[in-house]
Design an enzyme around this catalytic site. Structure first.
Site, mmCIF file in Angstrom:
data_model
loop_
_atom_site.group_PDB
_atom_site.id
_atom_site.type_symbol
_atom_site.label_atom_id
_atom_site.label_comp_id
_atom_site.label_asym_id
_atom_site.label_seq_id
_atom_site.Cartn_x
_atom_site.Cartn_y
_atom_site.Cartn_z
ATOM 1 N N ASP A 199 -1.198 1.044 -2.667
ATOM 2 C CA ASP A 199 -0.667 -0.064 -1.859
ATOM 3 C C ASP A 199 0.723 -0.354 -2.370
ATOM 4 O O ASP A 199 1.260 0.401 -3.197
ATOM 5 C CB ASP A 199 -1.586 -1.300 -1.944
ATOM 6 C CG ASP A 199 -1.581 -2.084 -0.635
ATOM 7 O OD1 ASP A 199 -0.499 -2.531 -0.228
ATOM 8 O OD2 ASP A 199 -2.647 -2.234 -0.016
ATOM 9 N N HIS A 273 1.799 -0.301 3.875
ATOM 10 C CA HIS A 273 1.259 -0.571 2.530
ATOM 11 C C HIS A 273 1.621 0.564 1.572
ATOM 12 O O HIS A 273 0.847 0.900 0.680
ATOM 13 C CB HIS A 273 -0.271 -0.745 2.590
ATOM 14 C CG HIS A 273 -0.689 -2.048 3.217
ATOM 15 N ND1 HIS A 273 -0.789 -3.214 2.495
ATOM 16 C CD2 HIS A 273 -1.043 -2.347 4.480
ATOM 17 C CE1 HIS A 273 -1.184 -4.196 3.303
ATOM 18 N NE2 HIS A 273 -1.336 -3.697 4.518
ATOM 19 N N GLU A 340 -2.073 -2.903 9.363
ATOM 20 C CA GLU A 340 -0.969 -3.859 9.224
ATOM 21 C C GLU A 340 0.417 -3.220 9.145
ATOM 22 O O GLU A 340 1.260 -3.670 8.373
ATOM 23 C CB GLU A 340 -1.192 -4.727 7.967
ATOM 24 C CG GLU A 340 -2.462 -5.552 8.059
ATOM 25 C CD GLU A 340 -2.676 -6.450 6.849
ATOM 26 O OE1 GLU A 340 -2.990 -7.625 7.068
ATOM 27 O OE2 GLU A 340 -2.540 -5.985 5.709
HETATM 28 C C1 ACM Z 1 -6.974 -5.227 5.576
HETATM 29 O O1 ACM Z 1 -7.587 -6.211 5.172
HETATM 30 N N1 ACM Z 1 -5.654 -5.266 5.706
HETATM 31 C C2 ACM Z 1 -7.660 -4.000 5.947
#
Ligand code: ACM
Ligand code: ZN
Length: 628
Positions: A199, A273, A340
């Site tokens: 991440d 991420h 995201e």
């Molecule tokens: C997540 O909680 N962004 C998968």
């Protein structure tokens, strides 16, 4: 005299053990019959497993866990008179499947049969939960009557995918901590450990062909305090905080997991991420700005953490990474994240725009879908299936992708209706990083996911064919979980509730029975030194608007039934001599600015005393139930 007292104390404790046979197995077995009598564990424990080498690990589990706390001895034998008879069925018992078992406990004998070693392993787990809590101790415990009530159990899981996700990127947890987590998971029949290995805050797995990834991506500057508000890295600061698993470490963890019937699912979160990757190789993002690994501060350029999909070197890099992961992890799936992604940089990037033109992609959603489909091709060429967060639906789902539904159940429903497999992890029921009780007395977290939310959730929505739902997970993101004790606190007891959701028949779900069994688990968790939360015993405060008025009253309640609530408005500490809450919402007396309450069972305090300001309750009037 002393001897007589000791003897009668011993008899009393025997009596209480016998009298107290509330069988408290979590997750609840499919069929359980309690029979007359007790099995008394002999000091010399004989086990007959037909000398079957396939049962070596289940045997090791049984003998280690029976001998460590008791000080007793185990002998393996092929004799019919063995106290434990463990065996695989010669012809498969269709009721049991791959993970089911039958367990019979009689006064003289314990028998576990199953089709596969996994079933034997789970039969052992259930048997151990019949013994006193001290059986979970890692050191010898004296003066315990090691007895189990006689039972017949037939048991098998509702779902084949029963997972917990641990985010080891936001905070790194050592190999030994992850092993401990798996030991705890296996007790409750979880079989998937999903590791979020990358991440913005850290890259956690060695990629031998890309040493730069862990040389740079695994390390960040040290920050302690409240996540999200940290100072960015200063020019002179060393990136000294973090860590990663070498491939050798991971092989050891995978082998350890296998003995616990756990599969490790690796996740590398792309295309967004990805700051740890971008910090290691600057040319991979659209902006090509230099970054360091994020230590929990707000980035100077918000959301600039996505890979450039127009850049071929991104795909070459990912091919290298996933080639090594596919060789390392036996799991049939690899998780590519996909969540995201801020798509604004793609919209402004000449390379991404060229890709869209060349590939006839109408918009950035389709560009993301192009990326995921290409990832699926890479994984497929290495014999792996792709799983990703539900954003991978945007712009068109890759042909064989499995969807992990987290923004509620909607994505999962949509995928299942397209005949794709789904793992359900809706945040409001399954996210273990959220508050689990009254927020003012919990460590900082985001939204709310109470124990009862987790327990009362069902992973199969009415409109969906159950065969597409592989199962589900509890997900522990660790932005605000900076140490292993807190990992445990956030996981248990919600992890107990979810274990039952994913294993036990839906029709047998019973909250009050679960609470009783959970309370029987607490001394077991204490004996093994595992931390857990008692937040479900705290008062819940719900402001209720008074009709046609700007004023409000406050309703007090508890998730766990049968607790008494006592309250005060004058700042003093309520106990059972104070006013008892009747169930009717309370109006603040004129001039009162706060309310204090606490919970008691049979006059004994079981909750935390909590004071809330009237202003705080007013602010909560318009918030949804998952916010406080
Ligand atoms: C997540 O909680 N962004 C998968
Ligand atoms: Zn780009």
């Amino acid at each position: 005299m002393k001897q007589i007292i000791l003897l009668s104390a011993g008899l009393f404790s025997l009596f209480t053990v016998f009298a107290q046979d509330n069988i408290s197995i979590i997750p609840q077995p499919v069929k359980l019959t309690e029979n007359q009598g007790h099995f008394i564990l002999p000091a010399t424990i004989t086990i007959n497993a037909d000398g079957n080498p396939g049962l070596k690990t289940a045997m090791a589990e049984l003998s280690e866990r029976l001998t460590l706390p008791t000080g007793y001895h185990v002998t393996m034998t092929n004799s019919g008179s063995a106290v434990f008879r463990i065996g695989l069925n010669k012809t498969a018992d269709p009721e049991l499947g791959n993970e089911g078992y039958r367990l019979s406990v009689t006064p003289g004998k314990v028998t576990i049969t199953a089709n596969q070693p996994a079933g034997i392993f789970y039969g052992v787990q259930s048997f151990l939960q019949l013994l006193p809590p001290e059986i979970e101790s890692n050191i010898r415990v004296a003066d315990i009557a090691w007895n189990a009530p006689c039972v017949s159990i037939t048991d098998y899981p509702r779902f084949g995918w029963r997972g917990l996700m641990l985010d080891v990127s936001r905070h790194f947890f050592t190999k030994e901590e992850v092993k401990k987590y798996m030991v705890q998971m296996a007790r409750y029949k979880y079989n998937v450990l999903h590791l979020h290995l990358s991440d913005d805050q850290g890259w956690r797995i060695e990629i031998k062909s890309l040493p730069q990834l862990t040389h740079v991506g695994a390390w960040r500057v040290k920050r302690t305090g409240l996540w999200g508000e940290f100072l960015p890295a200063l020019a002179y600061e060393q990136a000294s905080d973090g860590g990663f698993y070498t491939q050798e470490d991971m092989r050891e963890m995978i082998s350890f997991a296998k003995d616990l019937n756990i599969t490790i699912l690796p996740e590398i979160d792309v295309p967004a991420h990805s700051l740890a990757l971008i910090a290691s190789f600057q040319n991979l993002s659209c902006t090509q700005l230099p970054y360091s690994v994020n230590a929990g501060f707000r980035s100077p350029v918000r959301d600039d953490n996505a890979l450039c999909i127009g850049n071929d070197s991104v795909f070459m890099m990912l091919d290298k990474i996933f080639t090594e992961l596919a060789a390392l992890f036996p799991c049939e799936y690899i998780h590519i994240g996909g969540d995201e992604a801020y798509k604004g940089f793609w919209a402004d990037c000449p390379k991404c725009q060229k890709r869209m033109t060349d590939e006839h992609l109408k918009n950035v959603d389709e560009l993301q879908s192009y990326f995921v489909k290409r990832m699926e091709g890479i994984l497929k060429s290495k014999g792996k299936k792709l799983i990703g967060w539900d954003e991978i639906l945007e712009g068109g789902l890759a042909p064989e992708a499995t969807v992990m539904s987290w923004r509620g159940m909607k994505g999962g429903i949509e995928a299942a209706k397209m005949n794709h497999h789904v793992v359900m992890t809706p945040w409001d029921y399954c996210y273990l990083d959220l508050y689990q009780g009254e927020t003012s007395v919990e460590p900082p977290a985001y939204g709310m996911c109470r124990l009862s939310d987790s327990y009362n959730y069902d992973p199969v929505p009415d409109s969906v064919d159950e065969k597409y739902i592989l199962g589900g997970q509890g997900n522990l993101w660790t932005e605000r979980v900076s140490n292993y004790r807190h990992v445990e606190y956030m996981t248990w007891p919600r992890g107990l509730a979810l274990a039952e959701v994913y294993w036990s028949p839906k029709a047998d779900r019973n909250w009050d029975h679960f609470v009783q069994k959970m309370e029987a688990q607490f001394p077991r968790l204490d004996a093994e030194g595992t931390k857990y939360a008692l937040s479900a015993y705290n008062v819940m405060y719900t402001p209720v608007r008074i009709k046609d008025s700007r004023s409000f009253s406050v309703k007090l309640s508890t998730e766990i039934k049968g607790l008494d609530i006592y309250y005060t408005f004058d700042g003093t500490n309520p106990d059972p001599y104070y006013p008892k809450y009747s169930g009717e919402p309370l109006n603040f007396p004129v001039g009162a600015t706060q309310i204090t309450a606490n919970t008691f069972r049979n006059g004994k305090q079981v909750g935390k005393q909590i004071t809330l300001k009237k202003d705080e309750l007013a602010a909560r009037l318009n918030q949804g139930r998952h916010q406080y």
